[in-house]
Design an enzyme around this catalytic site. Structure first.
Site, short mmCIF file in Angstrom:
data_model
loop_
_atom_site.label_atom_id
_atom_site.label_comp_id
_atom_site.label_asym_id
_atom_site.label_seq_id
_atom_site.Cartn_x
_atom_site.Cartn_y
_atom_site.Cartn_z
N GLU B 93 0.84 -1.19 0.00
CA GLU B 93 0.00 0.00 0.00
C GLU B 93 0.88 1.25 0.00
O GLU B 93 1.45 1.62 1.03
CB GLU B 93 -0.93 0.01 1.22
CG GLU B 93 -1.91 1.17 1.15
CD GLU B 93 -2.85 1.22 2.36
OE1 GLU B 93 -3.69 2.12 2.38
OE2 GLU B 93 -2.73 0.39 3.26
N LYS B 222 -10.18 -14.89 15.22
CA LYS B 222 -10.22 -14.42 13.84
C LYS B 222 -11.61 -13.99 13.38
O LYS B 222 -11.91 -14.02 12.20
CB LYS B 222 -9.64 -15.51 12.91
CG LYS B 222 -8.21 -15.86 13.29
CD LYS B 222 -7.62 -16.99 12.49
CE LYS B 222 -6.18 -17.25 12.93
NZ LYS B 222 -5.59 -18.44 12.29
N ASP B 297 0.50 -14.51 12.31
CA ASP B 297 -0.65 -15.01 11.58
C ASP B 297 -1.47 -13.81 11.08
O ASP B 297 -2.05 -13.07 11.87
CB ASP B 297 -1.51 -15.89 12.50
CG ASP B 297 -2.60 -16.63 11.74
OD1 ASP B 297 -3.06 -16.12 10.70
OD2 ASP B 297 -2.97 -17.73 12.19
N HIS B 392 -2.40 10.06 -1.35
CA HIS B 392 -2.78 8.94 -2.20
C HIS B 392 -2.53 9.24 -3.67
O HIS B 392 -2.23 8.37 -4.45
CB HIS B 392 -4.24 8.55 -1.96
CG HIS B 392 -4.38 7.65 -0.80
ND1 HIS B 392 -4.47 6.30 -0.93
CD2 HIS B 392 -4.41 7.89 0.53
CE1 HIS B 392 -4.57 5.74 0.26
NE2 HIS B 392 -4.54 6.68 1.17
#
Lengths: 400, 400, 400, 400
Positions: B93, B222, B297, B392
């Protein structure tokens, strides 16, 4: 190096003076020295980084390598994906791919996962400060009365995006304008952010409301939020499959009643009792693994995990489904152009822009949803058969 | 290859007959042929995969390379991390690292991020089916009356884990037993799952309750869930820093009032209006990037995104903080041993087991929390100064 | 009157100069005149208001009359309530009592509702401001290390309350101390608030944290909040009943599969999709009607509505349950002493303090839980049989 | 009586043979005997019950009397309510009216509460079962393509309701159709339920989807649910007032900074940490008290409690607001016609249907929102000044 050490050049300015690979190497060596760490493996990447350093990653020092395995073939019966696929999964969690693979086998044997996309749109929601409660209402009324103008202003910033709509919300003197764009094959956050800035400027000029933040958290980007569960963000995708009682027994060593019961008590009642916004077993695992393999934004796993898994007990079998209200994917932009990630997208036949625009991103969304279904089925089956801990023991990640 | 094509050998059985690198190559070539895709970049990994194929990734075909950049130096004043660090961030990103870097500079200039860990424990919550409401109460009462026995049984399965406690919940005939373990330097899911199986067996034998699923979603792993926000899971970490009015002006081109207002209207009021479980700007971005770099993870980004960011307006400045109720990290097991990820952990001085056990995982948690603080500060500052869309545009990921 | 009009006496000071009935009458006449409204029916109460004006209602002008009907007999098999009861329901919603009545009949015929209380404690959570993240940890550590002292200080303010425990939470520089008391037959908000003030003073003195608000919303009182769903507040009560397939058919004109399916798709999947903290059909209706009849605090319907309703498909029938994590009731204090409300409590055999202390409040909680079960069963049955709109047409509340 | 005892006549059939008052008396006497309880106070109502027994309350035995006090005058500057009002509050919670009264005084002195309604519509969301994921999409597409037909069918059932729109949601094979109606001065649940039945029948016939339940919990009625917070249900109302620093000091014995800080740490940060759907101090108290006084459905306090309270620190003072996303009120139907409740509505000038239709219900909503603002202001002020426990001690409800 010498100039870095004495501060004569900034770490992030190296690309201004050197070719990318050279800049990355110098920076890595500097960090190695400062931190007294050998980073040679991080430095041994093989991807082409010319665009990476300007588009994906500042202050680059190399790359981490995430192991990729495959699960499949998985038969997907969608409106965009209608074939058998091998899923690339980038993961370090032992047993995950084996588990998804088992789900793929079951789905494919049962005729494939039916997948449908219900809506598709990326959102950004700037927040404005108004002078009073009355001013807030004037502001939302002005917005609702000038959608064509806002659409024109927003769409002028992009060649691919189309404004689908605007929803207004108020909380006291704060006004939130949730702007939704169709973004073709791009995930689209960038596109909608830039369009939102122009739209916001018009709102500021016309209403006198003050722009506080271009993102006011009703977007809602990368945070767990009910608004994404309910109204969707990115793509709302549903995948389902019917398994006969015999297929359940044969493939999962359990029975349809047990599978139904595991889903009911765990994914529905358990999640309800936990105050959850996700009613699934481990959707995030499959989404994270496919996102990393395919160059998606891994922070969007947050919204992806808002999934609801259902097991309907039916005559002669079970209908198992997953609903992903807010799956955010793209096949252009972001990390999709990096060599290794691009190869994974190609494996699925979705690299680059689709025909028509948006078709590739939708195809990818359908495949991921089918992959999540495979993961859910397999874990529910393993829980039903009492296998979870065993799998972890055999394929586990080490230290106990 | 020939045997694969005719089905004489299964794709996942290659490691049984060939050395890992060879097996991975054959498998990749097979997938290349089946999918008519060149996967040579995926195949050009440089990590040692001997352990990877047995512990981290089944059906391996290669690896994706995720670019790693650094942000820092970041001064951290924790109980475990007390130094300046360069943060490894694996991301695609654009603008993210530049943004975090700016936050690091501000924090370090202001004297460092103060970080504290409030609790630490990994959980697993099996769900049991009881015969009736009365049986459910008998079951929870039995559990609460036999904690020492359950502790003994659970701890017998592990050399590192210690049972910290058990909480019982009921919903009709479903009983949930949330078991919490201290898991040293391991993230610990595996450890607590195996211990929970033994504990569950004892409960089944003694109470007659039926084990429906070893994970009953009150863990909650999760999935976005309030139980993790409230009670914590993994580590509950808080990081904060005081910035003077002048520091805010100089480093973020905005002022303390604006920073306070952006946080108030966006992170608090906006998130409230969105039905959120995360009251922050983009904690998930930093967590995802550090998790991927450091072999954590990535699906645990879900729980990590449950963060609350606060900006307290104080005499002469602002006190900015992030609270991460459920940050799940480890420095042993999982992906931490893969070569590139291990190097990133070494950069932070946290590779492998700590002294005493758990110290490295806690140090890593403190550093990540400080990194999240840097990211929050920087984005709030950019929003306050009206820079988000501009960043951006310059550093964006492409297609508009 | 004259003095009121010229402002020589305040409206709320009338009780200082006149006997209660007289004060109320004068005040009502004044309001009648000011608002040009006949309030004679409001003024025609028959309850004794001597204590009401000083304890329950300032600025009293009279009373509204809420119609009370009965449902029952309802057989309850609890640990405190073990008999058949007629439930007093104060409601203006046509069809509600008829519906609950049908549920009572079904439960009683099936042998009664089994009810159990899992925990019992009223909470208050003051919020403190600390100077820094480090100070916040020092504060929570101090609290956790001084529970006996805090207990002594808190319990000194009450003759009935016992401190059950304290949980600490932090968000940046804000520290929340959730204090839980056993409060006997009182609902206990008042008791725990007063004790919390003393406890808070000690914390302030010893830690230097500043008390910001005696209630910091982690209590959480009269707001929908997951903390009450998960950890409970007031009483956590579960009621359940087994109905055979034949009983379902006969009493609800539907079948067990349909009842199971209605609950699954509506109460579980529908609530999940709505981002709910309540997974039931209309628990709030029964709770509100019984609370108003029995002098409970009707704002606590908010927490009461956090209920989870389950229908387990079993061999030969269904096991239907409701779980009320946070039911707040008392049989002394509040509105329980008002004549009409006291009569309703007497009808249930729970007026005043129980033997031992707390027994009456627990009995009331068990009866209400059984009443909620009756309401859930009946509405699920009506939905299954397609009767909902029909019932509303016949017994509806008027204007279409 | 004799026939009741031998079961020759059912308790609920008395109205078929006797005039209402007589039937109620006989039933009460029967219950008195069965339960051995004197219910004479419950039996001493003075309201006219002819319509009550057929529309509001089956199996009636009498009424409870809930004390009513007044707070005010409260100046309201809304689009429908634009005057000073005395609020009727039916409550048994000591100190509540005194507190609201103080808030009214402050608001009125500051020039009144500005109030605006942002949207208005009652919802019902039936749930349908589809055969598959594909069938679910066909069903929602059919609905979205036939809104005019659905509108015609729905509106044919009512003379006042207008269908405002329909939103579709899916979860696996479950399809939810959230139907929104404008319902004039009625609260409208009844109206929209009946219309939804006809709409559902058409959907069933045309799509083959099966109607599982006329309410599928995405309505969402009387359950805490984010969908109501976000999309609204009933009326979405906002009230606000600016108080100068001096007004804060004078009226609340605290200062603007403290008021801002109390709201920030309690209502925003505390609620966030508690996983709440309500970010306020005690909106439910005022809503419950006004609902009971004015014949509203008290179970709708659940949705009412979804309020967000904000305190914006501004130049020279604070702007305080409450946002009620889902306030459900009516001035016709339900309990509004009962004598005592009708008088309370008359006090506010909102009894019966408005001119134009809906004006009275909107006026009532504005007044209640202003009342909630008064309650919030006063409690925040009391917390800021450290008065909460003190108020409870002086005006408390008894047993400690």
């Amino acid at each position: 190096m010498q100039r870095l050490k004495v501060g004569a050049i900034k770490l992030h300015s190296l690309e201004g003076e050197l070719p990318p690979d050279k800049a990355v190497t110098i920076r890595r060596l500097y960090i190695e020295e400062i931190t007294a760490t050998d980073l040679s493996k991080v430095g041994s990447y093989s991807i082409d980084i010319d665009r990476v350093v300007s588009r994906n990653c500042e202050n680059m020092i190399g790359a981490v390598q995430v192991p990729v395995g495959v699960a499949g073939p998985l038969k997907v019966c969608g409106e965009y994906a209608d074939d058998e696929y091998y899923l690339p999964l980038a993961t370090t969690e032992g047993a995950l791919i084996a588990s998804v693979n088992r789900g793929c086998r079951a789905i494919t044997k049962a005729g494939g996962a039916e997948v449908r996309i219900h809506r598709d749109g990326m959102t950004r929601a700037p927040v404005f400060a108004c002078k009073s409660v009355a001013h807030a209402l004037e502001t939302t009324r002005w917005v609702e009365a000038h959608l064509p103008e806002l659409k024109a202003v927003g769409e002028a910033t992009t060649s691919h995006g189309k404004m689908l709509g605007v929803t207004t919300y108020v909380a006291g003197t704060s006004v939130f304008i949730r702007i939704e764009f169709s973004t073709g094959d791009a995930m689209g956050m960038n596109m909608v952010t830039i369009a939102s800035e122009k739209i916001s400027q018009m709102i500021v000029e016309e209403t006198g409301a003050e722009l506080v933040a271009l993102s006011g958290n009703m977007c809602s980007d990368k945070k767990p939020a009910a608004i994404n569960v309910i109204m969707g963000r990115g793509k709302t995708v549903v995948a389902g499959v019917f398994l006969s009682d015999e297929e359940v027994r044969e493939m999962f060593k359990t029975d349809s009643e047990t599978l139904t019961s595991v889903n009911y008590r765990k994914n529905l009642v358990g999640s309800a009792r936990a105050g959850a916004l996700g009613f699934n077993a481990h959707a995030a695992n499959v989404i994270a693994a496919m996102f990393i393999a395919c160059g998606q934004d891994p922070a969007h796993v947050v919204e992806g995990s808002n999934a609801i898994t259902t097991v309907d007990r039916m005559e002669g079998g079970v209908y198992v489904s997953v609903t992903l209200p807010s799956l955010q994917v793209g096949t252009v932009g972001g990390g999709t152009g990096i060599d290794t990630q691009a190869e994974c997208l190609k494996m699925l036949g979705v690299a680059g822009g689709g025909e028509p625009a948006g078709a590739n991103a939708k195809k990818l969304a359908e495949i991921i949803a089918a992959g999540v279904l495979a993961g859910e089925l397999s874990l529910l089956g393993a829980l039903g058969a009492g296998h979870l801990a065993r799998a972890h023991k055999h394929l586990g990640r080490g230290q106990r």
